[in-house]
Design a protein around this motif. Structure first.
Motif, PDB file in Angstrom:
ATOM      1  N   VAL A   1     -27.213 -34.878 -11.158  1.00  0.00           N
ATOM      2  CA  VAL A   1     -27.369 -36.337 -11.650  1.00  0.00           C
ATOM      3  C   VAL A   1     -26.951 -37.413 -10.889  1.00  0.00           C
ATOM      4  CG1 VAL A   1     -27.579 -37.843 -13.553  1.00  0.00           C
ATOM      5  CG2 VAL A   1     -27.639 -35.502 -13.982  1.00  0.00           C
ATOM      6  N   PHE A   2     -26.058 -37.344  -9.925  1.00  0.00           N
ATOM      7  CA  PHE A   2     -25.453 -38.284  -9.134  1.00  0.00           C
ATOM      8  C   PHE A   2     -24.933 -39.434  -9.638  1.00  0.00           C
ATOM      9  CE2 PHE A   2     -29.021 -36.469  -6.382  1.00  0.00           C
ATOM     10  CZ  PHE A   2     -28.228 -35.612  -5.695  1.00  0.00           C
ATOM     11  N   SER A   3     -24.534 -39.142 -11.061  1.00  0.00           N
ATOM     12  CA  SER A   3     -23.727 -40.134 -11.792  1.00  0.00           C
ATOM     13  C   SER A   3     -23.081 -39.726 -12.878  1.00  0.00           C
ATOM     14  CB  SER A   3     -24.826 -41.335 -12.291  1.00  0.00           C
ATOM     15  OG  SER A   3     -24.270 -41.917 -13.405  1.00  0.00           O
ATOM     16  N   ARG A   4     -21.618 -40.136 -13.064  1.00  0.00           N
ATOM     17  CA  ARG A   4     -20.839 -39.438 -13.936  1.00  0.00           C
ATOM     18  C   ARG A   4     -21.360 -40.162 -15.463  1.00  0.00           C
ATOM     19  NH1 ARG A   4     -14.670 -40.793 -12.168  1.00  0.00           N
ATOM     20  NH2 ARG A   4     -14.663 -40.124 -10.206  1.00  0.00           N
ATOM     21  N   ALA A   5     -21.629 -41.321 -15.663  1.00  0.00           N
ATOM     22  CA  ALA A   5     -22.236 -41.690 -16.874  1.00  0.00           C
ATOM     23  C   ALA A   5     -23.642 -40.903 -17.311  1.00  0.00           C
ATOM     24  CB  ALA A   5     -22.664 -42.922 -16.779  1.00  0.00           C
ATOM     25  N   GLY A   6     -24.400 -40.694 -16.179  1.00  0.00           N
ATOM     26  CA  GLY A   6     -25.566 -40.020 -15.969  1.00  0.00           C
ATOM     27  C   GLY A   6     -25.495 -38.519 -16.936  1.00  0.00           C
ATOM     28  N   CYS A   7     -24.500 -37.874 -16.366  1.00  0.00           N
ATOM     29  CA  CYS A   7     -24.088 -36.684 -16.916  1.00  0.00           C
ATOM     30  C   CYS A   7     -23.771 -36.604 -18.215  1.00  0.00           C
ATOM     31  CB  CYS A   7     -22.858 -36.017 -16.039  1.00  0.00           C
ATOM     32  SG  CYS A   7     -23.405 -35.605 -14.223  1.00  0.00           S
ATOM     33  N   ASP A   8     -22.895 -37.576 -18.644  1.00  0.00           N
ATOM     34  CA  ASP A   8     -22.635 -37.796 -20.074  1.00  0.00           C
ATOM     35  C   ASP A   8     -23.835 -37.827 -20.836  1.00  0.00           C
ATOM     36  OD1 ASP A   8     -19.952 -36.749 -19.289  1.00  0.00           O
ATOM     37  OD2 ASP A   8     -19.447 -38.941 -19.092  1.00  0.00           O
ATOM     38  N   ALA A   9     -24.750 -38.961 -20.582  1.00  0.00           N
ATOM     39  CA  ALA A   9     -25.929 -39.277 -21.168  1.00  0.00           C
ATOM     40  C   ALA A   9     -26.636 -38.123 -21.476  1.00  0.00           C
ATOM     41  CB  ALA A   9     -26.523 -40.438 -20.415  1.00  0.00           C
ATOM     42  N   ALA A  10     -26.915 -37.155 -20.425  1.00  0.00           N
ATOM     43  CA  ALA A  10     -27.782 -36.076 -20.344  1.00  0.00           C
ATOM     44  C   ALA A  10     -27.336 -35.235 -21.397  1.00  0.00           C
ATOM     45  CB  ALA A  10     -27.799 -35.413 -18.900  1.00  0.00           C
ATOM     46  N   VAL A  11     -26.065 -34.897 -21.610  1.00  0.00           N
ATOM     47  CA  VAL A  11     -25.395 -34.033 -22.697  1.00  0.00           C
ATOM     48  C   VAL A  11     -25.786 -34.713 -23.803  1.00  0.00           C
ATOM     49  CG1 VAL A  11     -23.502 -32.942 -23.474  1.00  0.00           C
ATOM     50  CG2 VAL A  11     -23.755 -33.098 -21.100  1.00  0.00           C
ATOM     51  N   ALA A  12     -25.535 -35.750 -24.158  1.00  0.00           N
ATOM     52  CA  ALA A  12     -25.901 -36.651 -25.362  1.00  0.00           C
ATOM     53  C   ALA A  12     -27.300 -36.738 -25.873  1.00  0.00           C
ATOM     54  CB  ALA A  12     -25.374 -37.978 -25.371  1.00  0.00           C
ATOM     55  N   GLN A  13     -28.344 -36.673 -24.811  1.00  0.00           N
ATOM     56  CA  GLN A  13     -29.462 -36.721 -24.952  1.00  0.00           C
ATOM     57  C   GLN A  13     -29.919 -35.329 -25.608  1.00  0.00           C
ATOM     58  OE1 GLN A  13     -31.783 -37.871 -21.373  1.00  0.00           O
ATOM     59  NE2 GLN A  13     -30.567 -39.824 -21.447  1.00  0.00           N
ATOM     60  N   CYS A  14     -29.538 -34.321 -24.923  1.00  0.00           N
ATOM     61  CA  CYS A  14     -29.866 -32.774 -25.532  1.00  0.00           C
ATOM     62  C   CYS A  14     -29.013 -32.477 -26.613  1.00  0.00           C
ATOM     63  CB  CYS A  14     -29.200 -31.842 -24.153  1.00  0.00           C
ATOM     64  SG  CYS A  14     -30.197 -31.818 -22.804  1.00  0.00           S
ATOM     65  N   VAL A  15     -28.188 -32.954 -26.948  1.00  0.00           N
ATOM     66  CA  VAL A  15     -27.475 -32.721 -28.360  1.00  0.00           C
ATOM     67  C   VAL A  15     -28.380 -33.447 -29.480  1.00  0.00           C
ATOM     68  CG1 VAL A  15     -25.511 -33.134 -29.869  1.00  0.00           C
ATOM     69  CG2 VAL A  15     -25.005 -32.505 -27.767  1.00  0.00           C
ATOM     70  N   ARG A  16     -28.709 -34.748 -29.276  1.00  0.00           N
ATOM     71  CA  ARG A  16     -29.418 -35.612 -30.303  1.00  0.00           C
ATOM     72  C   ARG A  16     -30.630 -35.017 -30.222  1.00  0.00           C
ATOM     73  NH1 ARG A  16     -27.473 -39.994 -27.417  1.00  0.00           N
ATOM     74  NH2 ARG A  16     -29.841 -40.288 -26.269  1.00  0.00           N
ATOM     75  N   SER A  17     -31.486 -34.016 -29.296  1.00  0.00           N
ATOM     76  CA  SER A  17     -32.703 -33.589 -29.574  1.00  0.00           C
ATOM     77  C   SER A  17     -32.437 -32.269 -30.365  1.00  0.00           C
ATOM     78  CB  SER A  17     -33.302 -33.361 -28.105  1.00  0.00           C
ATOM     79  OG  SER A  17     -32.598 -32.113 -27.634  1.00  0.00           O
ATOM     80  N   GLY A  18     -31.309 -31.966 -30.751  1.00  0.00           N
ATOM     81  CA  GLY A  18     -31.399 -30.659 -31.609  1.00  0.00           C
ATOM     82  C   GLY A  18     -31.512 -29.203 -30.829  1.00  0.00           C
ATOM     83  N   LEU A  19     -31.321 -29.473 -29.448  1.00  0.00           N
ATOM     84  CA  LEU A  19     -31.345 -28.470 -28.376  1.00  0.00           C
ATOM     85  C   LEU A  19     -30.297 -27.408 -28.780  1.00  0.00           C
ATOM     86  CD1 LEU A  19     -33.013 -27.199 -25.980  1.00  0.00           C
ATOM     87  CD2 LEU A  19     -31.446 -28.369 -24.614  1.00  0.00           C
ATOM     88  N   PHE A  20     -30.556 -26.047 -28.899  1.00  0.00           N
ATOM     89  CA  PHE A  20     -29.525 -24.996 -29.249  1.00  0.00           C
ATOM     90  C   PHE A  20     -29.733 -23.945 -27.959  1.00  0.00           C
ATOM     91  CE2 PHE A  20     -28.469 -26.848 -33.050  1.00  0.00           C
ATOM     92  CZ  PHE A  20     -27.213 -26.425 -33.171  1.00  0.00           C
ATOM     93  N   LEU A  21     -28.900 -23.486 -27.193  1.00  0.00           N
ATOM     94  CA  LEU A  21     -29.101 -22.560 -26.077  1.00  0.00           C
ATOM     95  C   LEU A  21     -28.364 -21.260 -26.328  1.00  0.00           C
ATOM     96  CD1 LEU A  21     -29.224 -24.911 -23.002  1.00  0.00           C
ATOM     97  CD2 LEU A  21     -31.347 -24.063 -24.537  1.00  0.00           C
ATOM     98  N   THR A  22     -27.537 -21.264 -27.493  1.00  0.00           N
ATOM     99  CA  THR A  22     -26.708 -20.231 -27.881  1.00  0.00           C
ATOM    100  C   THR A  22     -26.839 -19.500 -29.123  1.00  0.00           C
ATOM    101  OG1 THR A  22     -24.891 -21.727 -28.577  1.00  0.00           O
ATOM    102  CG2 THR A  22     -24.702 -21.164 -26.481  1.00  0.00           C
TER     103      THR A  22
END
Length: 909
Positions: free
Chosen positions: A290-311
């Motif tokens: 992502v080339f941005s620390r804030a972008g990395c954290d935001a991406a994780v938050a987006q995935c969690v909010r979307s209800g994504l489960f991979l486990t």
């Protein structure tokens, strides 16, 4: 028994057959050669290093295994302990010393450099040194350490150098041959796991190159199906905008157009959608850069909010166990401050971020979970590509543009190769995949060029410093020290470039002689006349440039005087009109005040925006905090400006301008008179002669420039060394005589390893850090260690009077050193930075983590820990080196005070 019996014995211990390049390298080692191995990430270069360990043990000798960072040293230590045992393998990283007298010791390269300078007893019996990631010698901050080690190691020590694939491996090997003797260079460009290149266009993953044809065989020919699909996507986009016309993508690699807008209606898939598409294609686990620390954290938050489960539930249970293993020692209050619950929730779903702003314990948890297959999607900055063993099935690049600290720049082919090299896990995947997200202004040709280019030249960053100079002079005469510097890879590369320049100079000199001999006029006489013409042109240019500089300085001075709330008028250009100053800038060299204009634009103005000096034409009372990023805030301020009725000032009428400086310059007038009196001025064919002479003159200027370049290049490091010695002698660290001698003060400097080594030595010598409490000493030390990640970061408050005085005295010493360095034409020492002073002070006073982070001006927890550990490193040095016993005592107590909580947990990084 074969000729290479040890290679055969070593191969029998491995659970897999050795590759041809590994066999060649090991055979060269067994034959008594040094080796340089250049191979892609994941190719198995470390097998060669492990064979060096095997040889040393078989011979009853020692092997040092060096790495550039502590995390890699710890990783390799654990690997070797599993292969051998805790009695055979030791670890030395500065933070840790485990079984340091073992026959096999893993260490950071700096530790070995310090051993060499100290002539440590631990060097006795050393037969092999492995230098993992040796391409780090190109690092501009720490690269010199690698060359120091290579130059200082005893001749009978066999050096095993392991590097990523570089395009000038032969040049590097040739230098190694000159300084280390017989060195075998082995280059292997074959990835053990094939890498396939793709683009994700909308929700469709398409091959970048024709199916199953490698870039090397297809060149830069792109997959026609990909181009057709992109063309259709652009046509649909144009139709949705209500027009049948659409523009082809601009030829750039980036992901966004001016002002960050994506043309038309096209919206790339969201991050959760990308992960879902990868999962459907069987391409997880994946690392998305992502080339941005804030972008990395935001991406994780987006995935969690979307209800994504991979486990699965069983995987989530094992994830919780590993989390507890890494974070069990962290205080409950600290975990709350660190957002532990949100971080754990994401991990339990198989999603994580990875960047330097994270707490080391969190980062190491992510690494273990990812390697074990529990985390399936990691959003990371490019630091993940630097050596950590964390491969994935696929790598995703959201953009081919990254911020390099100064500006947004395109990825280089070397950076692209390094990032995508993470794709493909040996022994798990049969192939790896690199996926670039398409956007309308991303040219597939640019992606194809990156994917099919393998250029990553290794350039030396070696340069003598103060600590290096006194260490060299303590061990050898000045002439030998100078000669050693001139044997560096930096000088080797310079000298090689000079060879080609010398050939050009010789060719030019022959041509100059030919031109002078063929002239049908008095060549020497016309050369005098031509020199006068050139002097007149130079003088006119100087006067014009001086006037420009004077105007620029006047404008800069007027910008520096501006205050918050001042209203100014921008005279012309897109920003013309009134503007209010939000944030003044006191940088006299290039002031760039932050403003909001009447057009509701916010940004920084510069000298280029003004023809003449500006001044305040009024003022606006601004709120204490103005969030200029919010459009409604900008519009409100813009409306206020427009209502005040200010307008751009008319520029001065050109007819009213005063005459230029050239009209009054006496020197210029004298040259013009002399030109008219010269005999050649009356020649009828004067201009024809001038045209013929210009060719000669241009060639002579170019030849003189090349000759100066040659002279400057030859022994350039040696000259810098002489300047350093001269400065150190002025400050009594060296006594000049028939041969320079290191003084008692020089002995302190010799044992200080820091970018600001001379500044620290001067502070100790003058006693300005005496009498400080442990917390105050840690705080003043932070000023010479810490460096803000961005310009304009607010400085921390200074809690006590003694600390304020110590910081002021440290700043004054820096100013003196800066002046000396400028006078001696040396690189300058970085200015002290007080941005971490308050944070480390309250932490060393025993404050909770929340208070320290608040005092740190929003520095991320990972950075907080990293800076604390760098401060600890220097405090440990002061505890030993400081001449004053009170400073030594305070340094020891400061180490104990700082090394607690999150700073002490997982301190093996």
């Amino acid at each position: 028994m074969t000729q290479f019996g040890e290679v055969a014995a070593f191969a029998e211990q491995l659970p897999f057959p050795m590759d041809p390049f590994q066999i060649r390298a090991c055979e060269a080692l067994e034959a008594g050669h040094g080796v340089l191995v250049c191979a892609p990430t994941g190719a198995g270069k470390t097998i060669v290093g492990e064979f060096a360990v095997h040889l040393a043990l078989r011979a009853g000798r020692k092997c040092f295994y060096t790495t550039p960072i502590k995390a890699l040293s710890n990783q390799k230590f654990n690997d070797l302990v599993k292969r051998y045992d805790t009695d055979t393998v030791g670890l030395l990283t500065g933070d840790q010393s485990i079984n340091s007298d073992a026959p096999i010791v893993v260490m950071t390269t700096e530790v070995l450099r310090n051993m060499l300078y100290a002539d440590s007893d631990r060097l006795r019996g050393l037969s092999h040194v492995v230098m993992d990631e040796v391409h780090f010698l190109a690092d501009r901050f720490r690269g010199a350490v690698w060359e120091e080690v290579i130059l200082h190691l005893a001749e009978d020590v066999r050096l095993v150098s392991l590097s990523a694939t570089v395009s000038n491996a032969e040049e590097f090997g040739a230098w190694m041959e000159t300084v280390r003797g017989d060195t075998t260079v082995i280059v292997d460009e074959t990835r053990p796991i094939p890498l396939w290149q793709h683009m994700l266009v909308g929700r469709k993953i398409l091959d970048l190159f024709p199916s199953r044809i490698t870039p090397g065989k297809s060149g830069r020919k792109l997959n026609p199906d990909l181009l057709i699909h992109i063309k259709k996507r652009l046509a649909i986009d144009a139709a949705e905008r209500g027009s049948s016309r659409f523009e082809p993508p601009r030829h750039r690699r980036g992901g966004r157009g001016p002002r960050g807008n994506i043309p038309g209606r096209y919206r790339p898939p969201s991050r959760p959608e990308v992960i879902i598409q990868l999962d459907k294609a069987g391409l997880l686990p994946a690392i998305t850069f992502v080339f941005s620390r804030a972008g990395c954290d935001a991406a994780v938050a987006q995935c969690v909010r979307s209800g994504l489960f991979l486990t699965s539930e069983d995987e989530a249970k094992e994830i919780r166990r590993i989390i507890a293993k890494h974070t069990g020692e962290l205080p409950e209050a600290d975990l709350k401050v660190l957002g532990f619950d949100q971080w754990r929730t994401a991990l339990e779903r198989g999603i994580a971020a990875h960047h330097a702003g994270m707490l080391p314990a969190f980062r190491h948890t992510v690494e273990e979970l990812f390697v074990n297959g529990y985390v399936k999607a990691v959003f990371a900055t490019e630091t993940l590509a630097l050596g950590i063993n964390m491969p994935a099935r696929s790598v995703v690049l959201e953009s081919l543009v990254k911020f390099n600290g100064d500006t947004h720049a395109d990825l280089t082919p070397g950076e692209y190769t390094q990032l995508t090299g993470r794709a493909g896990r040996r022994g798990i995947d049969v192939e790896g995949h690199a996926v670039v997200l398409w956007q309308p202004n991303l040219d597939p040709e640019a992606v194809g060029g990156l994917a099919s280019t393998r250029t990553f030249p290794l350039r030396s960053s070696f340069a003598p410093g103060y600590n290096m100079a006194v260490n060299l002079l303590r061990h050898m005469p000045a002439a030998e020290a100078r000669a050693l510097l001139e044997r560096s890879f930096a000088q080797f590369q310079t000298d090689r470039s000079v060879v080609g320049v010398a050939r050009t100079v010789e060719r030019n000199e022959r041509e100059l002689a030919k031109l002078a001999g063929s002239a049908n006029y008095n060549f020497a006489e016309f050369a005098e006349y031509a020199a006068l013409r050139r002097a007149i042109s130079d003088r006119e240019r100087t006067l014009k440039h001086g006037a420009t500089l004077q105007r620029r300085d006047s404008v800069a001075e007027s910008l520096v005087r501006l205050k918050r709330g001042d209203v100014i008028v921008v005279p012309a250009g897109r920003r013309a009109g009134p503007a209010v100053v939000l944030e003044p800038d006191r940088d006299f060299t290039n002031p760039q005040p932050l403003v909001i204009t009447a057009g509701a634009w916010s940004g920084r103005l510069s000298v280029k925006d003004f023809v003449d000096p500006t001044e305040s034409v009024g003022s606006i009372r601004l709120p204490k905090h103005v969030d200029f990023r919010e459009a409604p805030v900008r519009r409100d301020i813009a409306s206020t400006l427009r209502n005040l009725g200010y307008a751009p000032r008319n520029r001065q009428n050109p007819k009213g301008k005063k005459k230029s400086d050239a009209a009054f310059d006496k020197e210029l007038a004298r040259l013009r008179r002399e030109l008219k009196r010269h005999p050649c001025h009356s020649w009828p064919d004067r201009e024809e002669c001038a045209r013929r002479f210009e060719r000669y003159d241009r060639l002579k200027v170019e030849t003189d420039r090349l000759r100066n370049q040659m002279n400057a290049a030859s022994s350039s490091l040696g000259r810098n060394f002489d300047r350093i010695v001269e400065l150190l002698s002025e400050r009594s660290y060296i006594e000049l005589g028939s041969d320079p001698v290191v003084t008692e003060e020089g002995e302190w400097l010799r044992r200080i390893y820091s970018e600001s080594d001379l500044l620290i030595a001067e502070a100790l010598r003058r006693g300005i850090w005496k009498g400080l409490s442990p917390a105050e000493l840690a705080a003043v030390v932070s000023a010479v260690v810490y460096e803000a990640r961005r310009d304009g970061a607010p400085a921390g408050t200074v809690p006590t009077g003694p600390l304020r005085r110590a910081l002021a005295d440290t700043q004054r010493i820096w100013e003196e050193i800066f002046a000396d360095e400028t006078r001696h034409k040396l690189p300058t020492t970085r200015e002290p930075d007080s941005g971490f002073v308050h944070a480390i002070f309250v932490w060393a006073q025993g404050a909770p983590l929340l208070d320290a982070l608040l005092a740190a001006n929003e520095i991320p927890p990972g950075d907080f820990v990293r800076w604390c550990r760098q401060i600890l490193d220097l405090l440990e040095q002061l505890r030993i080196v400081a001449p004053d016993p009170q400073v030594r005592s305070a340094a020891g107590k400061a180490v104990t005070a700082v090394k607690r909580g999150v700073v002490s947990v997982d301190a093996t990084e």
